[in-house]
Design a protein around this motif. Structure first.
Motif, PDB file in Angstrom:
ATOM      1  N   ALA A  36       0.859  -1.083   0.059  1.00  0.00           N
ATOM      2  CA  ALA A  36       0.042  -0.127   0.120  1.00  0.00           C
ATOM      3  C   ALA A  36       0.576   1.205  -0.088  1.00  0.00           C
ATOM      4  O   ALA A  36       2.054   1.357   0.370  1.00  0.00           O
ATOM      5  CB  ALA A  36      -0.854   0.024   1.344  1.00  0.00           C
ATOM      6  N   THR A  52      -9.369   5.131   1.688  1.00  0.00           N
ATOM      7  CA  THR A  52      -8.302   4.203   1.327  1.00  0.00           C
ATOM      8  C   THR A  52      -8.922   3.462  -0.047  1.00  0.00           C
ATOM      9  O   THR A  52      -9.942   2.907   0.213  1.00  0.00           O
ATOM     10  CB  THR A  52      -7.918   3.299   2.237  1.00  0.00           C
ATOM     11  OG1 THR A  52      -7.147   3.810   3.371  1.00  0.00           O
ATOM     12  CG2 THR A  52      -7.008   2.021   1.772  1.00  0.00           C
ATOM     13  N   MET A  54      -8.949   0.405  -2.737  1.00  0.00           N
ATOM     14  CA  MET A  54      -8.414  -0.940  -3.254  1.00  0.00           C
ATOM     15  C   MET A  54      -8.538  -1.371  -4.716  1.00  0.00           C
ATOM     16  O   MET A  54      -9.605  -1.429  -4.968  1.00  0.00           O
ATOM     17  CB  MET A  54      -8.627  -2.059  -2.295  1.00  0.00           C
ATOM     18  CG  MET A  54      -8.013  -3.551  -2.422  1.00  0.00           C
ATOM     19  SD  MET A  54      -8.401  -4.474  -1.168  1.00  0.00           S
ATOM     20  CE  MET A  54      -7.258  -5.926  -1.537  1.00  0.00           C
ATOM     21  N   ILE A  92      -4.216   0.532  -1.533  1.00  0.00           N
ATOM     22  CA  ILE A  92      -3.797  -0.769  -1.417  1.00  0.00           C
ATOM     23  C   ILE A  92      -3.804  -1.614  -2.739  1.00  0.00           C
ATOM     24  O   ILE A  92      -4.890  -1.659  -3.501  1.00  0.00           O
ATOM     25  CB  ILE A  92      -4.696  -1.430  -0.427  1.00  0.00           C
ATOM     26  CG1 ILE A  92      -4.608  -0.881   0.844  1.00  0.00           C
ATOM     27  CG2 ILE A  92      -4.431  -3.006  -0.162  1.00  0.00           C
ATOM     28  CD1 ILE A  92      -5.723  -1.447   2.061  1.00  0.00           C
ATOM     29  N   PHE A 108      -2.441  -2.774   7.518  1.00  0.00           N
ATOM     30  CA  PHE A 108      -2.452  -1.456   7.146  1.00  0.00           C
ATOM     31  C   PHE A 108      -2.780  -0.626   8.209  1.00  0.00           C
ATOM     32  O   PHE A 108      -2.138   0.484   8.262  1.00  0.00           O
ATOM     33  CB  PHE A 108      -3.726  -1.498   6.094  1.00  0.00           C
ATOM     34  CG  PHE A 108      -3.802   0.022   5.365  1.00  0.00           C
ATOM     35  CD1 PHE A 108      -3.025   0.749   4.697  1.00  0.00           C
ATOM     36  CD2 PHE A 108      -4.994   0.624   5.741  1.00  0.00           C
ATOM     37  CE1 PHE A 108      -3.356   1.813   4.097  1.00  0.00           C
ATOM     38  CE2 PHE A 108      -5.334   1.991   5.260  1.00  0.00           C
ATOM     39  CZ  PHE A 108      -4.319   2.566   4.623  1.00  0.00           C
TER      40      PHE A 108
END
Length: 379
Positions: A36, A52, A54, A92, A108
């Motif tokens: 990440a 965040t 992904m 991520i 994380f």
């Protein structure tokens, strides 16, 4: 040493990319598979705040470029929404459908915690509130969590409301009335936000043209249209730019406004929730030259950010709604400044944000106060 760096073209280019950011953290945990990047762009107004994401980036360079762009956008978004936070973001690297695990999000969260309050994070594309329930076990610096954990719930709800307010402001500016139902809209993306926007427009009696990469999303909105007695026109992904509608509403991925797509547009305005819609800043001028009014995305999509930032004062739905409604007046002001000064709306919005950052540079004392709600403070 400097001569050595000059020979290694890759190394200085990475530092050049990060030169406008205060801090960039690369996170690696082989046991959980975590890879990440956390980017803190600017903390003038307060600690960095940003979700965040992904996503299965093909390369680390792709992930770095995305997180740097997104975090810079968060600085502008916080400034435009009058929030006491700076810009940050995290990505991520991985497929959210196959690579998630509670252990990965706890790993994380340990990196987030090590920043000691310089960065608050929560959900974004590819992540959910449940993912960050696991992260809460390792750090206090999480927001956008379920109500059961003291959060304010689904942030896509105020985000969608903000888009609706932006559409109303745009209609007011272009057509002299903020009524939505007598116009047509080309909606790109029927995810958490796009679907809610489409649903609201449908209830108002608007004409919809929609596209999405997932068939189930299309089927769902078509069925909803039948319930309201509204015809929903489904088009292929590449055709959405050619729809003859009043307003284009991008609610999916960013970087979709380029020379090719702008040349295809047949709309009066672009107003949507997707982040970083312009592939390059000069695309704002391309839109202006074509007579298309552009609503800067970081103003339009600020509703979710307003809600998650509000959690640090303890959740209050009425306060969130009040601040989200301000998107209407903020956008109208940006339109007027752009027109009166002969500049693009993107330039007008950036000027507004730069003015806020300059005025608040020496006035914010966020770091000297603990605004975390009691439920979030571990003994």
């Amino acid at each position: 040493m400097m001569q050595q760096l000059e020979k290694q073209k890759l190394t200085p280019s990475i530092f050049e990319k990060m030169s406008e950011h205060e801090q960039v953290v690369f996170c690696n945990d082989p046991v959980t598979g975590l890879q990440a990047i956390i980017a803190i762009h600017d903390t003038t107004l307060g600690p960095a705040l940003g979700g965040t994401r992904m996503y299965p980036y093909e390369t680390v360079d792709d992930a770095l470029e995305d997180v740097l762009r997104l975090s810079e956008g968060m600085t502008k978004k916080c400034a435009a929404a009058d929030l006491d936070f700076g810009g940050g973001k995290a990505v991520i690297i991985g497929d959210p459908k196959t690579d998630k695990s509670p252990a990965l999000f706890r790993a994380f969260a340990q990196y987030v915690d090590a920043l000691n309050g310089r960065f608050y994070t929560g959900t974004d594309m590819g992540t959910t509130m449940d993912d960050f329930v696991h992260a809460l076990k390792e750090t206090n610096f999480i927001n956008g969590v379920p109500k059961a954990y003291g959060g304010s719930g689904d942030s896509s709800i105020p985000t969608a409301k903000g888009v609706v307010y932006a559409l109303e402001a745009t209609n007011d500016y272009l057509y002299g009335s903020n009524t939505l139902g007598d116009k047509s809209y080309a909606i790109q993306g029927l995810g958490k936000v796009g679907y809610k926007v489409a649903e609201h427009l449908m209830e108002q009696g608007a004409t919809l043209y929609v596209t999405d990469i997932f068939d189930e999303a299309i089927e769902r909105i078509v069925e909803k249209g039948k319930m309201h007695g509204t015809k929903v026109h489904v088009v292929r992904s590449e055709e959405i730019y050619e729809v003859d509608a009043h307003i284009f509403v991008p609610c999916a991925m960013g970087s979709i406004l380029n020379e090719t797509t702008i040349a295809s547009l047949k709309v009066d305005a672009v107003v949507g929730s997707a982040n970083n819609q312009l592939t390059t800043p000069d695309m704002a001028m391309k839109l202006r030259e074509k007579g298309i009014l552009y609503a800067p995305d970081y103003i339009v999509n600020a509703g979710g950010l307003i809600q998650v930032s509000d959690e640090l004062y303890e959740p209050n739905a009425e306060r969130v709604l009040w601040k989200t409604k301000a998107i209407y007046d903020t956008l109208l002001d940006v339109y007027k400044v752009a027109t009166n000064n002969g500049i693009t709306t993107e330039e007008a919005a950036n000027i507004k944000c730069e003015k806020t950052l300059l005025e608040q540079r020496h006035r914010n004392n966020f770091y000297s106060r603990d605004r975390r709600p009691k439920w979030q403070v571990r003994e």
